[in-house]
Write a protein that holds these residues in place. Structure first.
Motif, PDB file in Angstrom:
ATOM      1  N   MET A  58       0.838  -1.201   0.000  1.00 39.00           N
ATOM      2  CA  MET A  58       0.000   0.000   0.000  1.00 39.00           C
ATOM      3  C   MET A  58       0.877   1.256   0.000  1.00 39.00           C
ATOM      4  N   SER A  59       0.561   2.219  -0.831  1.00 38.18           N
ATOM      5  CA  SER A  59       1.298   3.483  -0.867  1.00 38.18           C
ATOM      6  C   SER A  59       1.100   4.258   0.437  1.00 38.18           C
ATOM      7  N   ASP A  60       2.140   4.992   0.825  1.00 35.68           N
ATOM      8  CA  ASP A  60       2.033   5.833   2.019  1.00 35.68           C
ATOM      9  C   ASP A  60       1.181   7.074   1.768  1.00 35.68           C
ATOM     10  N   HIS A  61       0.844   7.307   0.513  1.00 33.79           N
ATOM     11  CA  HIS A  61       0.198   8.567   0.161  1.00 33.79           C
ATOM     12  C   HIS A  61      -1.283   8.420  -0.164  1.00 33.79           C
ATOM     13  N   ARG A  62      -1.848   7.297   0.160  1.00 32.51           N
ATOM     14  CA  ARG A  62      -3.288   7.126  -0.064  1.00 32.51           C
ATOM     15  C   ARG A  62      -3.863   6.223   1.011  1.00 32.51           C
ATOM     16  N   PRO A  63      -5.191   6.269   1.197  1.00 33.18           N
ATOM     17  CA  PRO A  63      -5.818   5.351   2.156  1.00 33.18           C
ATOM     18  C   PRO A  63      -5.737   3.903   1.672  1.00 33.18           C
ATOM     19  N   LEU A  64      -5.869   2.992   2.598  1.00 32.28           N
ATOM     20  CA  LEU A  64      -6.015   1.584   2.254  1.00 32.28           C
ATOM     21  C   LEU A  64      -7.341   1.400   1.516  1.00 32.28           C
ATOM     22  N   ARG A  65      -7.347   0.583   0.466  1.00 31.45           N
ATOM     23  CA  ARG A  65      -8.546   0.368  -0.338  1.00 31.45           C
ATOM     24  C   ARG A  65      -9.048  -1.056  -0.190  1.00 31.45           C
ATOM     25  N   VAL A  66     -10.308  -1.189   0.186  1.00 33.56           N
ATOM     26  CA  VAL A  66     -10.949  -2.499   0.327  1.00 33.56           C
ATOM     27  C   VAL A  66     -11.896  -2.685  -0.852  1.00 33.56           C
ATOM     28  N   GLY A  67     -11.689  -3.751  -1.621  1.00 33.88           N
ATOM     29  CA  GLY A  67     -12.559  -4.077  -2.740  1.00 33.88           C
ATOM     30  C   GLY A  67     -13.581  -5.118  -2.336  1.00 33.88           C
ATOM     31  N   MET A  68     -14.861  -4.803  -2.524  1.00 31.41           N
ATOM     32  CA  MET A  68     -15.941  -5.674  -2.050  1.00 31.41           C
ATOM     33  C   MET A  68     -16.801  -6.155  -3.213  1.00 31.41           C
ATOM     34  N   LEU A  69     -16.872  -7.473  -3.372  1.00 29.69           N
ATOM     35  CA  LEU A  69     -17.801  -8.097  -4.300  1.00 29.69           C
ATOM     36  C   LEU A  69     -19.153  -8.178  -3.602  1.00 29.69           C
ATOM     37  N   THR A  70     -20.173  -7.561  -4.197  1.00 28.64           N
ATOM     38  CA  THR A  70     -21.425  -7.282  -3.505  1.00 28.64           C
ATOM     39  C   THR A  70     -22.604  -7.942  -4.207  1.00 28.64           C
ATOM     40  N   PRO A  71     -23.481  -8.649  -3.501  1.00 20.68           N
ATOM     41  CA  PRO A  71     -24.697  -9.173  -4.137  1.00 20.68           C
ATOM     42  C   PRO A  71     -25.516  -8.024  -4.741  1.00 20.68           C
ATOM     43  N   SER A  72     -25.999  -8.215  -5.958  1.00 22.42           N
ATOM     44  CA  SER A  72     -26.608  -7.116  -6.702  1.00 22.42           C
ATOM     45  C   SER A  72     -27.839  -6.530  -6.031  1.00 22.42           C
ATOM     46  N   SER A  73     -28.588  -7.342  -5.298  1.00 25.97           N
ATOM     47  CA  SER A  73     -29.821  -6.869  -4.661  1.00 25.97           C
ATOM     48  C   SER A  73     -29.612  -6.385  -3.239  1.00 25.97           C
ATOM     49  N   ASN A  74     -28.359  -6.320  -2.800  1.00 20.91           N
ATOM     50  CA  ASN A  74     -28.049  -5.907  -1.430  1.00 20.91           C
ATOM     51  C   ASN A  74     -28.070  -4.384  -1.332  1.00 20.91           C
ATOM     52  N   THR A  75     -28.863  -3.858  -0.396  1.00 20.96           N
ATOM     53  CA  THR A  75     -28.923  -2.409  -0.164  1.00 20.96           C
ATOM     54  C   THR A  75     -28.415  -2.006   1.210  1.00 20.96           C
ATOM     55  N   CYS A  76     -27.906  -2.980   1.969  1.00 17.99           N
ATOM     56  CA  CYS A  76     -27.491  -2.742   3.355  1.00 17.99           C
ATOM     57  C   CYS A  76     -25.990  -2.547   3.494  1.00 17.99           C
ATOM     58  N   LEU A  77     -25.211  -3.419   2.871  1.00 22.70           N
ATOM     59  CA  LEU A  77     -23.799  -3.489   3.245  1.00 22.70           C
ATOM     60  C   LEU A  77     -23.030  -2.227   2.873  1.00 22.70           C
TER      61      LEU A  77
END
Length: 389
Positions: free
Chosen positions: A1-20
C-alpha cells in the motif's frame, strides 16, 4: 500500500443488497479517512436450496468483478456474501484462492470472516440470527457443525428474496439476536450481509454479555486485518475494537503450541480498554483432546504462588514438575491435568501486565528450543500489548 493514499478495500457485492454499502460507510467513520471501500456487484436475488439459486454464486462472475476492482488497485478483496455458510466453507476457500490467483490480491469472504471471529474469541457454541427460510438455516447449522461450531438457532425470518432482507426492521433483528443469545451461546452471529445488525452490536453486547458478530462488520474487520490495518475502533462492538488483538494472540499461542509440542498455551492480560482481565484468558491454543481452561474464572490469578513469583522475579518460570516451589494451584493439576509448565511475564511500563502459560499434561524437561520459542512469543505479545496501551 502506498504511504500517500488510504487503504482500499474491494468488495464483491450481491446485486440486490442495499445494506452493506451504507453500513460499511458508517463503520468506516472509525477509520478517520485511512480506509476507503469500493464495490462491484454480482447478480444475486434469491436465497434457496436449489440449482437456480446456487448458480448465482458461480465463480466466473465473481472473478470478472474482482478483475475490475483490481483496476482500482485495491489492497484486499472480499466476497461480501454469506453463501459459503450453506453451500460449504470449502467452496469459499476455493473462491478465495481463485480470486488471489487471478488478481494477486489477498482475499476473504463473509463466511470465512465469521469463522475467523469465532476462532479469535474461542467460540465453539454460536447463536445464529438469520433472515432465511428454515431449510437454508438448517443447512447453515450443518455447515458450521463441520467447522466445530455447535449452534443455537433463533427462529429465522423465513425470507428468500434477498432484497427483502434489508427491509427487516433493525429492532426485529435485535430481538432475534437476543433470542439467539441463549442455551450457552458464547457469541451470536448475524449471518447475512443484507440485514441491519451492525449498529445494534455495541448495545446488545453490553446487555447480553456475549460478542455479536454482524456479517458486514466481520467482513470489514477481517479485510482490514488481512491488509495489515488491525482496526481498534470504539462504538461498533468488540470485533472492530478487540478482534485484531485477539486474533493476533491466538496466532501467537498456536505457534508456541506447535513449536514446543505442549498440550495447552494461554495468555492472560489486564487490558480493560479491550475487555481483558487476567482472571479469564485472552486466548488459548489446545492439543487434541485437551480440556479448555478459557472460560474458567474461578481463581484470583494475581494471588497464585506462581504469579506472585513472576511479579517478584520478572523472568520465565520453568517447571519440569511441581515438586518444588512455587507450587501452582491444585486445581490446575486435579481438574486440568497439568504436570509441567512454563510461565513468561509480559511487562508494560514496568508493570506485570500479563503472562503466557505453556502447559504439559506430563512431567517433562523444557528444552532450550522450547524456551526460545516462548521468548519469541513473549517479545511479540509484549510489543503488541505495549502498542495498545
Amino acid at each position: 500500500m502506498s504511504d500517500h493514499r488510504p487503504l482500499r478495500v474491494g468488495m464483491l457485492t450481491p446485486s440486490s443488497n442495499t445494506c452493506l454499502e451504507p453500513v460499511t460507510y458508517g463503520l468506516l467513520r472509525g477509520a478517520a479517512g485511512s480506509v476507503t471501500a469500493h464495490f462491484a456487484r454480482v447478480p444475486v436475488t434469491r436465497i434457496a436450496l436449489d440449482t437456480g439459486s446456487d448458480a448465482q454464486f458461480d465463480r466466473e462472475p465473481m472473478l470478472a468483478a474482482a478483475r475490475q476492482l483490481a483496476d482500482a488497485k485495491v489492497d484486499v478483496l472480499v466476497w461480501n456474501g454469506t453463501s459459503g455458510s450453506w453451500l460449504g466453507v470449502e467452496r469459499d476457500r476455493a473462491l478465495v484462492a481463485a480470486l488471489t490467483e487471478a488478481t494477486g490480491i489477498p482475499a476473504t469472504t463473509s463466511t470465512l470472516a465469521l469463522l475467523d471471529a469465532c476462532a479469535a474469541y474461542g467460540v465453539n457454541r454460536l447463536g445464529l440470527a438469520l433472515p432465511y427460510t428454515r431449510d437454508v438455516a438448517d443447512a447453515i447449522v450443518a455447515t458450521y457443525a463441520k467447522e466445530g461450531l455447535a449452534c443455537v438457532l433463533a427462529e429465522p425470518f423465513g425470507e428468500d428474496d434477498n432484497e427483502a432482507f434489508a427491509r427487516i426492521p433493525a429492532t426485529d433483528v435485535a430481538r432475534q439476536i437476543e433470542a439467539a443469545a441463549t442455551d450457552g451461546a458464547q457469541a451470536v452471529a448475524v449471518v447475512c450481509t443484507n440485514v441491519y445488525g451492525a449498529f445494534e452490536a455495541e448495545r446488545l453486547e453490553q446487555a447480553l454479555g456475549v460478542p455479536v458478530f454482524d456479517s458486514v462488520t466481520a467482513t470489514l474487520w477481517r479485510a482490514l486485518d488481512l491488509a495489515g490495518a488491525a482496526p481498534s475502533w470504539d462504538g461498533y462492538g468488540t470485533l472492530l475494537r478487540d478482534g485484531s488483538l485477539r486474533a493476533h494472540v491466538q496466532s501467537v499461542l498456536t505457534d508456541v503450541l506447535a513449536a514446543t509440542g505442549a498440550d495447552r498455551t494461554t495468555f492472560r492480560v489486564d487490558l480493560p480498554a479491550h475487555g481483558l482481565h487476567v482472571d479469564l484468558t485472552a486466548g488459548e491454543a489446545l492439543g487434541e483432546g485437551v480440556r479448555s481452561i478459557r472460560r474458567d474464572a474461578s481463581l484470583d490469578q494475581r494471588r497464585l504462588n506462581t504469579v506472585e513469583w513472576l511479579e517478584a522475579e520478572r523472568r520465565t518460570l520453568v517447571q519440569p514438575h511441581f515438586r518444588a516451589d512455587p507450587h501452582p494451584p491444585q486445581a490446575l493439576v486435579d481438574v486440568y491435568g497439568v504436570n509441567a509448565q512454563m510461565l513468561s511475564p509480559v511487562e508494560t511500563r514496568g508493570e506485570l501486565t500479563g503472562w503466557i502459560s505453556v502447559h504439559s499434561m506430563r512431567e517433562r524437561d523444557w528444552t532450550e528450543a522450547d524456551q526460545r520459542a516462548l521468548a519469541v512469543a513473549t517479545a511479540d505479545l509484549t510489543a503488541r500489548v505495549s502498542a495498545t496501551t
